[in-house]
Design a protein around this motif. Sequence first.
Motif, short mmCIF file in Angstrom:
data_model
loop_
_atom_site.label_atom_id
_atom_site.label_comp_id
_atom_site.label_asym_id
_atom_site.label_seq_id
_atom_site.Cartn_x
_atom_site.Cartn_y
_atom_site.Cartn_z
N ALA A 302 0.81 -1.22 0.00
CA ALA A 302 0.00 0.00 0.00
C ALA A 302 0.85 1.26 0.00
CB ALA A 302 -0.94 0.01 1.20
N MET A 303 2.13 1.15 0.32
CA MET A 303 3.00 2.32 0.40
C MET A 303 3.92 2.46 -0.82
SD MET A 303 1.90 3.40 3.27
CE MET A 303 0.69 2.57 4.31
N THR A 304 3.76 1.60 -1.79
CA THR A 304 4.67 1.58 -2.94
C THR A 304 4.52 2.84 -3.78
OG1 THR A 304 4.50 -0.84 -3.03
CG2 THR A 304 5.38 0.28 -4.97
N GLY A 305 5.57 3.64 -3.81
CA GLY A 305 5.60 4.79 -4.70
C GLY A 305 4.78 5.99 -4.27
N ILE A 306 4.24 5.99 -3.06
CA ILE A 306 3.46 7.15 -2.63
C ILE A 306 4.39 8.30 -2.25
CG2 ILE A 306 1.52 5.73 -1.86
CD1 ILE A 306 2.41 6.26 1.03
N ALA A 307 3.87 9.52 -2.35
CA ALA A 307 4.69 10.71 -2.12
C ALA A 307 5.28 10.74 -0.72
CB ALA A 307 3.85 11.97 -2.38
N ALA A 308 4.51 10.30 0.28
CA ALA A 308 5.00 10.35 1.66
C ALA A 308 6.27 9.53 1.84
CB ALA A 308 3.92 9.86 2.62
N VAL A 309 6.33 8.38 1.20
CA VAL A 309 7.52 7.53 1.30
C VAL A 309 8.67 8.15 0.51
CG1 VAL A 309 8.49 5.27 0.73
CG2 VAL A 309 6.20 5.43 1.73
N ASP A 310 8.38 8.63 -0.68
CA ASP A 310 9.43 9.22 -1.52
C ASP A 310 10.10 10.41 -0.83
OD1 ASP A 310 8.92 7.37 -3.45
OD2 ASP A 310 7.71 8.70 -4.71
N ASN A 311 9.33 11.16 -0.04
CA ASN A 311 9.85 12.38 0.59
C ASN A 311 10.16 12.23 2.08
OD1 ASN A 311 9.56 13.87 -1.85
ND2 ASN A 311 7.36 14.10 -1.43
N ASP A 312 10.10 11.00 2.58
CA ASP A 312 10.36 10.72 4.00
C ASP A 312 9.37 11.41 4.93
OD1 ASP A 312 12.45 8.97 3.56
OD2 ASP A 312 14.00 10.52 3.73
N ASP A 313 8.22 11.77 4.43
CA ASP A 313 7.18 12.34 5.29
C ASP A 313 6.34 11.21 5.88
OD1 ASP A 313 7.66 15.17 5.13
OD2 ASP A 313 6.99 15.09 3.04
N PHE A 314 7.01 10.38 6.63
CA PHE A 314 6.47 9.13 7.17
C PHE A 314 6.79 9.12 8.66
CE2 PHE A 314 5.65 4.59 7.39
CZ PHE A 314 4.75 4.35 6.35
N HIS A 315 5.77 9.11 9.49
CA HIS A 315 5.95 9.37 10.91
C HIS A 315 5.17 8.34 11.75
CE1 HIS A 315 6.68 13.29 8.98
NE2 HIS A 315 5.43 13.26 8.55
N ALA A 316 5.50 8.28 13.03
CA ALA A 316 4.72 7.48 13.98
C ALA A 316 4.48 8.30 15.23
CB ALA A 316 5.45 6.18 14.33
N ILE A 317 3.32 8.09 15.84
CA ILE A 317 2.93 8.85 17.04
C ILE A 317 2.21 7.91 18.00
CG2 ILE A 317 0.64 9.57 16.18
CD1 ILE A 317 1.30 12.39 17.37
N TRP A 318 2.30 8.21 19.26
CA TRP A 318 1.71 7.39 20.33
C TRP A 318 0.22 7.16 20.08
CZ3 TRP A 318 -0.59 9.24 25.38
CH2 TRP A 318 -0.62 8.22 26.35
N HIS A 319 -0.15 5.90 20.02
CA HIS A 319 -1.54 5.53 19.71
C HIS A 319 -2.52 6.08 20.73
CE1 HIS A 319 -4.72 3.01 17.99
NE2 HIS A 319 -5.01 2.59 19.21
N GLN A 320 -2.13 6.13 22.01
CA GLN A 320 -3.07 6.50 23.06
C GLN A 320 -3.48 7.97 23.04
OE1 GLN A 320 -4.61 4.16 24.53
NE2 GLN A 320 -3.23 2.54 23.84
N PHE A 321 -2.89 8.77 22.16
CA PHE A 321 -3.45 10.11 21.97
C PHE A 321 -4.88 10.03 21.45
CE2 PHE A 321 1.08 11.75 21.51
CZ PHE A 321 1.04 12.54 22.65
#
Length: 375
Positions: A302-321
């Motif tokens: 699902a992430m193949t070639g999407i802009a977020a991956v190409d530009n490293d705009d890929f993040h993780a945040i605490w689920h409990q927010f």
Amino acid sequence: MPSPLLKAVAGTALALGSTAALAEEITVTDVAGREVTVDAPVDRVILGEGRQIYLLGALQPENPFEHVVGWREDFSQADPDNYARYAARFPALKDIPTFGGFKDGTFDVEQAAALTPDVVLMNLEAKAATEDAAYDDKLAQLGIPIVYVDFREDPLAHTTPSMRLMGELLGEEAAAEAFIDFSEAQMARVTETIAAADPERPRVLIDRAGGYSEECCMSFGPGNFGEYVELAGGSNIADGIIPNTFGTLNPEQILAADPQQVVVTGGNWDAYVPDGAWVGVGPGADMAAARAKLEGLTERTAMTGIAAVDNDDFHAIWHQFYNSPYYFVAVQRLAKWFHPELFADLDPEATLQTLHERFLPVDYAPGYWVSLKDD
């Protein structure tokens, strides 16, 4: 008709209640719109979800467990890092009786009644199951009221009234208002800037609990983190596809939307999925390990070639927010990822640290988010 045991327990509850500190009978309106009569301030509380301690911690930081006589066993499993921090300061929490859930039908009414609670605090999402299993009727026969709160189904609408409601029940109205004032001021730092600048909104995928299972991808519709995205100046790609708060996107929908930003919600879920691909963010998290897992999630179809991956705009945040009154911190963090130029002076980590210092019983430890792109 109640069983003989329930009648006996009810009599014990009345006897014990007569020796309790003087309390005033008040009628409150809970977030389900129900009018409930309770003797307040309450002295003995059952938490229908252990993570309601996020609310209690902000209201009674000196000892948030003082009035808790029973709670659902989910805090230690869903958020073991914070559980450990609370247990280190309040070791007696390990002795508090635990319960099954209302939603899965494992709650034990007679066990609960034996603890003579003044009130049972339930999360709104369990209301239908509570009524289907007639837990509400069984507790009502014993004179034990249920009060519904919510900071998950509609956190933007319900967290503030839930905080006020719990403040009223506990006699901590001033603490509730102080927390509300702080949260609203912190939220305004984002919403006022977005309203004034009206920036172009990046397309955003919230990958809910990415790596928790092989399924890709759970996400949020117009509620919860989906609403956080909009407040932070993004455009939630699931809005219009997922009609309610929670749902799933398939890889084709994600690839077609070509998100410019991806935010994975993560946590320490060894209790549920040992050694899973989930991203282990939270207080004191190993950032190198979290970043490595986050990078691994970019390799899914699902992430193949999407802009977020190409530009490293890929993040993780605490689920409990998604399930705590601290959502304004998440909105700040999202806004800074989506619009770094607009929010160059905004420091979400400083906000989270101030939240701990001013309101919470445990010290702050970093680790609540990680990104493939440096700030």
